[in-house]
Design a protein around this motif. Sequence first.
Motif, PDB file in Angstrom:
ATOM      1  N   GLY A  98       9.777  34.630-118.905  1.00 11.34           N
ATOM      2  CA  GLY A  98       9.327  35.434-120.318  1.00 11.34           C
ATOM      3  C   GLY A  98       7.848  35.438-120.565  1.00 11.34           C
ATOM      4  O   GLY A  98       7.428  36.173-121.489  1.00 11.34           O
ATOM      5  N   THR A  99       6.937  34.913-119.883  1.00  8.34           N
ATOM      6  CA  THR A  99       5.789  34.635-119.938  1.00  8.34           C
ATOM      7  C   THR A  99       4.911  35.438-119.084  1.00  8.34           C
ATOM      8  O   THR A  99       5.428  35.284-117.830  1.00  8.34           O
ATOM      9  N   PRO A 100       3.985  36.300-119.288  1.00  8.74           N
ATOM     10  CA  PRO A 100       3.376  37.152-118.311  1.00  8.74           C
ATOM     11  C   PRO A 100       2.643  36.177-117.181  1.00  8.74           C
ATOM     12  O   PRO A 100       2.244  35.019-117.766  1.00  8.74           O
ATOM     13  N   VAL A 101       2.675  36.699-116.133  1.00 11.72           N
ATOM     14  CA  VAL A 101       1.885  35.941-115.004  1.00 11.72           C
ATOM     15  C   VAL A 101       0.485  36.479-114.779  1.00 11.72           C
ATOM     16  O   VAL A 101       0.134  37.266-114.615  1.00 11.72           O
ATOM     17  N   PRO A 102      -0.403  35.681-115.263  1.00  5.72           N
ATOM     18  CA  PRO A 102      -2.015  35.991-115.150  1.00  5.72           C
ATOM     19  C   PRO A 102      -2.223  36.150-113.539  1.00  5.72           C
ATOM     20  O   PRO A 102      -1.718  35.546-112.775  1.00  5.72           O
ATOM     21  N   GLU A 103      -3.007  37.438-113.524  1.00 10.62           N
ATOM     22  CA  GLU A 103      -3.391  37.822-112.227  1.00 10.62           C
ATOM     23  C   GLU A 103      -4.409  37.348-111.787  1.00 10.62           C
ATOM     24  O   GLU A 103      -4.891  37.625-110.353  1.00 10.62           O
ATOM     25  N   GLY A 121      15.362  27.175-106.172  1.00 12.68           N
ATOM     26  CA  GLY A 121      16.512  27.060-107.309  1.00 12.68           C
ATOM     27  C   GLY A 121      17.624  27.618-106.794  1.00 12.68           C
ATOM     28  O   GLY A 121      17.889  28.150-105.527  1.00 12.68           O
ATOM     29  N   GLU A 122      18.733  27.898-107.623  1.00 11.26           N
ATOM     30  CA  GLU A 122      19.930  28.279-107.276  1.00 11.26           C
ATOM     31  C   GLU A 122      20.138  29.590-107.784  1.00 11.26           C
ATOM     32  O   GLU A 122      19.178  30.337-108.183  1.00 11.26           O
ATOM     33  N   ASP A 123      21.195  30.215-107.526  1.00 12.93           N
ATOM     34  CA  ASP A 123      21.525  31.767-107.418  1.00 12.93           C
ATOM     35  C   ASP A 123      21.146  32.232-108.717  1.00 12.93           C
ATOM     36  O   ASP A 123      20.462  33.140-108.934  1.00 12.93           O
ATOM     37  N   THR A 124      21.600  31.893-109.903  1.00 15.13           N
ATOM     38  CA  THR A 124      21.295  32.277-111.270  1.00 15.13           C
ATOM     39  C   THR A 124      19.653  32.410-111.557  1.00 15.13           C
ATOM     40  O   THR A 124      19.240  33.291-112.070  1.00 15.13           O
ATOM     41  N   ALA A 125      19.392  30.995-111.083  1.00 17.08           N
ATOM     42  CA  ALA A 125      17.690  30.993-111.092  1.00 17.08           C
ATOM     43  C   ALA A 125      16.936  32.036-110.374  1.00 17.08           C
ATOM     44  O   ALA A 125      16.127  32.657-110.971  1.00 17.08           O
ATOM     45  N   GLN A 126      17.500  32.225-109.207  1.00 15.53           N
ATOM     46  CA  GLN A 126      16.636  33.343-108.366  1.00 15.53           C
ATOM     47  C   GLN A 126      16.724  34.647-108.945  1.00 15.53           C
ATOM     48  O   GLN A 126      15.700  35.296-108.979  1.00 15.53           O
ATOM     49  N   ILE A 127      18.003  35.006-109.506  1.00 15.53           N
ATOM     50  CA  ILE A 127      18.133  36.527-110.245  1.00 15.53           C
ATOM     51  C   ILE A 127      16.981  36.513-111.292  1.00 15.53           C
ATOM     52  O   ILE A 127      16.505  37.606-111.286  1.00 15.53           O
ATOM     53  N   LEU A 128      17.044  35.423-112.236  1.00 16.18           N
ATOM     54  CA  LEU A 128      16.094  35.405-113.366  1.00 16.18           C
ATOM     55  C   LEU A 128      14.866  35.619-113.130  1.00 16.18           C
ATOM     56  O   LEU A 128      13.830  36.257-113.599  1.00 16.18           O
ATOM     57  N   ALA A 129      14.315  34.800-111.878  1.00 17.88           N
ATOM     58  CA  ALA A 129      13.025  34.891-111.286  1.00 17.88           C
ATOM     59  C   ALA A 129      12.697  36.239-110.994  1.00 17.88           C
ATOM     60  O   ALA A 129      11.641  36.584-111.382  1.00 17.88           O
ATOM     61  N   ALA A 130      13.474  36.835-110.136  1.00 18.61           N
ATOM     62  CA  ALA A 130      13.379  38.042-109.616  1.00 18.61           C
ATOM     63  C   ALA A 130      12.896  39.080-110.690  1.00 18.61           C
ATOM     64  O   ALA A 130      12.094  40.105-110.617  1.00 18.61           O
ATOM     65  N   GLU A 131      13.785  39.011-111.602  1.00 16.98           N
ATOM     66  CA  GLU A 131      13.653  40.151-112.540  1.00 16.98           C
ATOM     67  C   GLU A 131      12.637  39.878-113.570  1.00 16.98           C
ATOM     68  O   GLU A 131      11.979  40.977-113.732  1.00 16.98           O
ATOM     69  N   HIS A 132      12.048  38.892-113.647  1.00 19.32           N
ATOM     70  CA  HIS A 132      10.994  38.831-114.320  1.00 19.32           C
ATOM     71  C   HIS A 132       9.640  38.980-113.635  1.00 19.32           C
ATOM     72  O   HIS A 132       8.790  39.565-114.159  1.00 19.32           O
ATOM     73  N   LEU A 133       9.616  38.508-112.426  1.00 21.27           N
ATOM     74  CA  LEU A 133       8.536  38.802-111.637  1.00 21.27           C
ATOM     75  C   LEU A 133       8.196  40.301-111.328  1.00 21.27           C
ATOM     76  O   LEU A 133       7.176  40.868-111.316  1.00 21.27           O
ATOM     77  N   ILE A 134       9.524  41.013-111.058  1.00 22.92           N
ATOM     78  CA  ILE A 134       9.228  42.432-111.005  1.00 22.92           C
ATOM     79  C   ILE A 134       9.034  43.253-112.254  1.00 22.92           C
ATOM     80  O   ILE A 134       8.064  44.022-112.287  1.00 22.92           O
ATOM     81  N   ARG A 135       9.333  42.798-113.279  1.00 21.35           N
ATOM     82  CA  ARG A 135       9.170  43.467-114.651  1.00 21.35           C
ATOM     83  C   ARG A 135       7.895  43.174-114.909  1.00 21.35           C
ATOM     84  O   ARG A 135       7.120  44.078-115.536  1.00 21.35           O
ATOM     85  N   ASP A 136       7.139  41.817-114.809  1.00 25.91           N
ATOM     86  CA  ASP A 136       5.814  41.658-115.291  1.00 25.91           C
ATOM     87  C   ASP A 136       4.932  42.148-114.462  1.00 25.91           C
ATOM     88  O   ASP A 136       3.935  42.916-114.905  1.00 25.91           O
ATOM     89  N   GLY A 137       4.941  42.168-113.150  1.00 28.63           N
ATOM     90  CA  GLY A 137       3.944  42.521-112.091  1.00 28.63           C
ATOM     91  C   GLY A 137       2.904  41.729-111.893  1.00 28.63           C
ATOM     92  O   GLY A 137       1.906  42.320-110.900  1.00 28.63           O
ATOM     93  N   GLY A 138       2.581  40.739-112.645  1.00 29.40           N
ATOM     94  CA  GLY A 138       1.285  39.870-112.319  1.00 29.40           C
ATOM     95  C   GLY A 138       1.335  39.248-111.057  1.00 29.40           C
ATOM     96  O   GLY A 138       0.026  39.150-110.562  1.00 29.40           O
ATOM     97  N   LEU A 139       2.368  38.779-110.743  1.00 24.82           N
ATOM     98  CA  LEU A 139       1.895  38.065-109.216  1.00 24.82           C
ATOM     99  C   LEU A 139       1.683  39.163-107.960  1.00 24.82           C
ATOM    100  O   LEU A 139       1.087  38.959-107.338  1.00 24.82           O
ATOM    101  N   ARG A 140       2.496  40.476-108.248  1.00 26.10           N
ATOM    102  CA  ARG A 140       1.888  41.292-107.358  1.00 26.10           C
ATOM    103  C   ARG A 140       0.373  41.790-107.328  1.00 26.10           C
ATOM    104  O   ARG A 140       0.001  41.954-106.454  1.00 26.10           O
ATOM    105  N   ARG A 141       0.004  41.912-108.424  1.00 32.37           N
ATOM    106  CA  ARG A 141      -1.300  42.173-108.812  1.00 32.37           C
ATOM    107  C   ARG A 141      -2.225  40.860-108.067  1.00 32.37           C
ATOM    108  O   ARG A 141      -3.321  41.377-107.689  1.00 32.37           O
TER     109      ARG A 141
END
Length: 250
Positions: free
Chosen positions: A45-50, A60-80
């Motif tokens: 839930g916290t922005p990823v500083p780029e 992590g386990e299945d549910t954790a992976q899904i939560l992580a992917a959704e957050h990182l896609i939505r935030d975009g900081g890691l991609r930047r």
Amino acid sequence: MTQLTIGLILPEVLGTYGDDGNALVLRQRARMRDIDAEIHTISLGTPVPESLDAYCLGGGEDTAQILAAEHLIRDGGLRRAADAGRPILAICAGLQVLGTSFRAAGRTVDGVGLLDATTSSLAKRTIGEVSSTPTGSGFTAALDQPLTGFENHMGATILGPDASPLGTVTRGVGNCDAAGAAGTEDPDAQTSAEGAVQGSVIATYMHGPALARNPQLADLILARALGIELIDLAPLHLDIVDRLRAERLR
């Protein structure tokens, strides 16, 4: 004094297997060279500083992976950060999450897309020691020491043409077994692959933590974060680390 910032990404969901230790290893190896290094923990839930110098993701386990992917896609900081060439180390579930898609909770989930990799499910969980010879792909060209870790996963990861293996398996399974590689263009290459390298991203199924068991890999990431070549990083001679590696490689 040189300052280094290390991002520990979502440890509450991608920290099941002690992979937080990779950030600790980076920090300690930097400090032993008189580099002022700090870990910045980025929570769900916290922005990823780029603009951090390096990033670590764990397992992590299945549910954790899904939560992580959704957050990182939505935030975009890691991609930047990846677009800016910042080094990113992803372990196990982190590898899967950074791919284009992965299987979790009985469905196919969109990944962050930093790796040309898709993950389905193995018929049987892989558990045990894994070793490989570095391929020297991309910015890992300077690696010349065997890689060692502990794998524990159900993922069958297939690499596309834009990603290259981090290592060629000499012990264990790696990214996938023969069943997981069935129907691929080059099944022999897929079944010998461990991990992935693409751009500034290094991903692997090696737990251990990986950087405690592979100091040259840790130093490669440090060098990249500092904007220098591995050969220009001051060497560290640590007998206890050498003995640990010798034990694990046996």
